[in-house]
Design an enzyme around this catalytic site. Structure first.
Site, PDB file in Angstrom:
ATOM      1  N   GLY A 121       7.471  21.825 -63.401  1.00  0.00           N
ATOM      2  CA  GLY A 121       6.061  22.186 -63.588  1.00  0.00           C
ATOM      3  C   GLY A 121       6.015  23.597 -64.150  1.00  0.00           C
ATOM      4  N   ALA A 122       5.670  23.693 -65.428  1.00  0.00           N
ATOM      5  CA  ALA A 122       5.663  25.015 -66.091  1.00  0.00           C
ATOM      6  C   ALA A 122       4.234  25.519 -66.242  1.00  0.00           C
ATOM      7  CB  ALA A 122       6.352  24.907 -67.457  1.00  0.00           C
ATOM      8  N   GLY A 123       3.367  25.137 -65.313  1.00  0.00           N
ATOM      9  CA  GLY A 123       1.976  25.600 -65.334  1.00  0.00           C
ATOM     10  C   GLY A 123       1.874  26.992 -64.730  1.00  0.00           C
TER      11      GLY A 123
ATOM     12  N   ARG B  38      -7.128  19.344 -57.576  1.00  0.00           N
ATOM     13  CA  ARG B  38      -8.239  18.388 -57.398  1.00  0.00           C
ATOM     14  C   ARG B  38      -9.374  18.774 -58.342  1.00  0.00           C
ATOM     15  NH1 ARG B  38     -10.213  16.748 -51.433  1.00  0.00           N
ATOM     16  NH2 ARG B  38     -12.275  15.993 -51.916  1.00  0.00           N
TER      17      ARG B  38
ATOM     18  N   ARG C 243      -9.945  12.768 -52.485  1.00  0.00           N
ATOM     19  CA  ARG C 243      -8.669  13.202 -51.912  1.00  0.00           C
ATOM     20  C   ARG C 243      -7.598  12.123 -52.143  1.00  0.00           C
ATOM     21  NH1 ARG C 243      -7.813  13.090 -45.733  1.00  0.00           N
ATOM     22  NH2 ARG C 243      -7.394  11.002 -46.505  1.00  0.00           N
TER      23      ARG C 243
ATOM     24  N   ASN D 280      -0.632  12.796 -57.617  1.00  0.00           N
ATOM     25  CA  ASN D 280       0.492  13.717 -57.428  1.00  0.00           C
ATOM     26  C   ASN D 280       1.733  13.010 -56.871  1.00  0.00           C
ATOM     27  OD1 ASN D 280      -0.817  15.770 -58.625  1.00  0.00           O
ATOM     28  ND2 ASN D 280      -1.282  16.931 -56.779  1.00  0.00           N
TER      29      ASN D 280
ATOM     30  N   VAL E 129       5.751  22.764 -53.673  1.00  0.00           N
ATOM     31  CA  VAL E 129       4.513  23.550 -53.722  1.00  0.00           C
ATOM     32  C   VAL E 129       3.303  22.643 -53.992  1.00  0.00           C
ATOM     33  CG1 VAL E 129       3.329  25.478 -54.899  1.00  0.00           C
ATOM     34  CG2 VAL E 129       5.805  25.567 -54.573  1.00  0.00           C
ATOM     35  N   THR E 130       3.559  21.504 -54.632  1.00  0.00           N
ATOM     36  CA  THR E 130       2.492  20.581 -55.047  1.00  0.00           C
ATOM     37  C   THR E 130       1.618  20.156 -53.866  1.00  0.00           C
ATOM     38  OG1 THR E 130       4.053  19.736 -56.685  1.00  0.00           O
ATOM     39  CG2 THR E 130       2.090  18.398 -56.280  1.00  0.00           C
TER      40      THR E 130
ATOM     41  N   HIS F 144      -1.359  22.750 -44.508  1.00  0.00           N
ATOM     42  CA  HIS F 144      -1.956  23.640 -45.499  1.00  0.00           C
ATOM     43  C   HIS F 144      -3.317  23.074 -45.856  1.00  0.00           C
ATOM     44  CE1 HIS F 144      -2.205  26.550 -48.603  1.00  0.00           C
ATOM     45  NE2 HIS F 144      -2.115  25.697 -49.594  1.00  0.00           N
TER      46      HIS F 144
END
Ligand SMILES: NC(=O)c1ccc[n+]([C@@H]2O[C@H](COP(=O)([O-])OP(=O)(O)OC[C@H]3O[C@@H](n4cnc5c(N)ncnc54)[C@H](O)[C@@H]3O)[C@@H](O)[C@H]2O)c1
Length: 310
Positions: free
Chosen positions: A9-11, A84, A90, A97, A120-121, A177
């Site tokens: 993921g290069a965001g 989101r 949800r 994901n 982290v996702t 989280h």
């Protein structure tokens, strides 16, 4: 030989994490995004590589759209995923994901079976469970980043309140989280002094609430996208603890097997984080209120895991 870290993921979060890893000189980094984004991870990596002469650390950056390039990684940071969006339920986010996690977890299983994985996702605890489930890696080598970020936010707000350095504040935020996270004020200290002695209860409760809403506060300000500097730095704290075998005592989302009366899920608890990954789960004596809040948070996570299994 230098270590390699793959960031999937290069965001916003992924590229910031890559930059912080390089700037600290921790490892060479391979930044991986999806095939449709061909050129983007390569461009960002080249941009960072061009900064390498300025940070004197001698690490190298490469970009890729091939998940097989996780090969040889000591640590894999999983940041690929959608936030989101308005109108998205949800459950929709959970499914979208999970579809991104699956091939990544399979690639790690096949090409980097010795890696330690930091997920982290979002939704964090569920995606960490799913990564662990699909990859089949040993439980101590898959963990989620959330508690360090939530604790850092709590520390930052307490530092603002007290007019002191956030470096002198230690805080512990447990649980899932999300809205049901559990900032444990009893174990939160400023220069060794319990914050409960420094800040009136009512004001402390407001700061706890701001911590719970910390992600939403940034989303509201940014208008598009969500927080990434503090999340990326928090993930890199974990990468550093692993690569340097630092034995940090920090909250991370890990697999529980009876600890805190919970099992078959991932949730944020204090652990010792070092070169082998999750080296120990630390059991705290929680107040009845905190234990109940943790149980509620765990139920939210368990419900989502059940939904994903279904
Ligand atoms: N755990 C936390 O505390 C925390 C904090 C912040 C963000 N997040 C989560 O991290 C994720 C990333 O956030 P962001 O701000 O970087 O989002 P972003 O949209 O900036 O970046 C996501 C990247 O993932 C890539 N991607 C999508 N599908 C992919 C696939 N199949 N393979 C490889 N790459 C793929 C996209 O192309 C994009 O570049 C989100 O799920 C977000 O909710 C978690």
């Amino acid at each position: 030989m230098k270590n390699k870290v793959a960031v999937i993921g290069a965001g916003n979060v992924g590229s910031s994490a890559a930059l912080f890893i390089a700037e600290r000189g921790l490892a060479d980094v391979t930044l991986i995004d999806r095939a449709e984004m061909e050129g983007m991870p390569q461009g960002k990596s080249l941009d960072m590589e061009e900064a390498a002469p300025l940070w004197h650390k001698g690490v190298h950056m490469t970009g890729s759209t091939n998940l097989a390039d996780v090969k040889g990684s000591a640590v894999v940071v999983m940041t690929a995923g959608f936030p989101r969006k308005p109108g998205m339920s949800r459950s929709d986010l959970l499914k979208a994901n999970a579809e991104i996690i699956k091939p990544a977890a399979e690639a790690v299983k096949q090409h980097a079976p010795d890696a330690i994985v930091v997920v982290v996702t979002n939704p964090l605890d569920v995606m960490t469970w799913y990564f662990s489930h699909v990859s089949g890696l040993p439980k101590q080598r898959v963990m989620g980043m959330a508690g360090i970020l939530d604790s850092a936010r709590f520390r930052a707000f307490l530092a603002m309140e007290l007019g002191i350095s956030g470096a002198d504040i230690q805080a512990m935020v447990l649980g899932g989280h999300g809205d049901s996270m559990v900032p444990v004020t009893k174990y939160t200290v400023a220069g060794g002094i319990p914050v409960e002695e420094l800040i009136p209860a009512e004001r402390l409760a407001q700061i706890v609430q701001r911590t719970r809403d910390g992600g939403a506060e940034i989303v509201k300000l940014l208008k598009t996208g969500s927080a990434y500097y503090a999340p990326a730095m928090s993930a890199v704290e974990m990468v550093e603890a692993i690569l340097l075998d630092q034995k940090r005592l920090v909250p991370c989302s890990v697999a529980l097997d009876g600890e805190y009366g919970l099992k078959d899920l991932f949730i944020g608890v204090p652990i010792v984080l070092g070169g082998s990954g999750v080296e120990k789960i630390v059991q705290l004596k929680l107040s009845d209120a905190d234990q109940a809040a943790l149980a509620k948070s765990a139920k939210d996570v368990a419900d989502m895991i059940a939904e994903l299994k279904g």
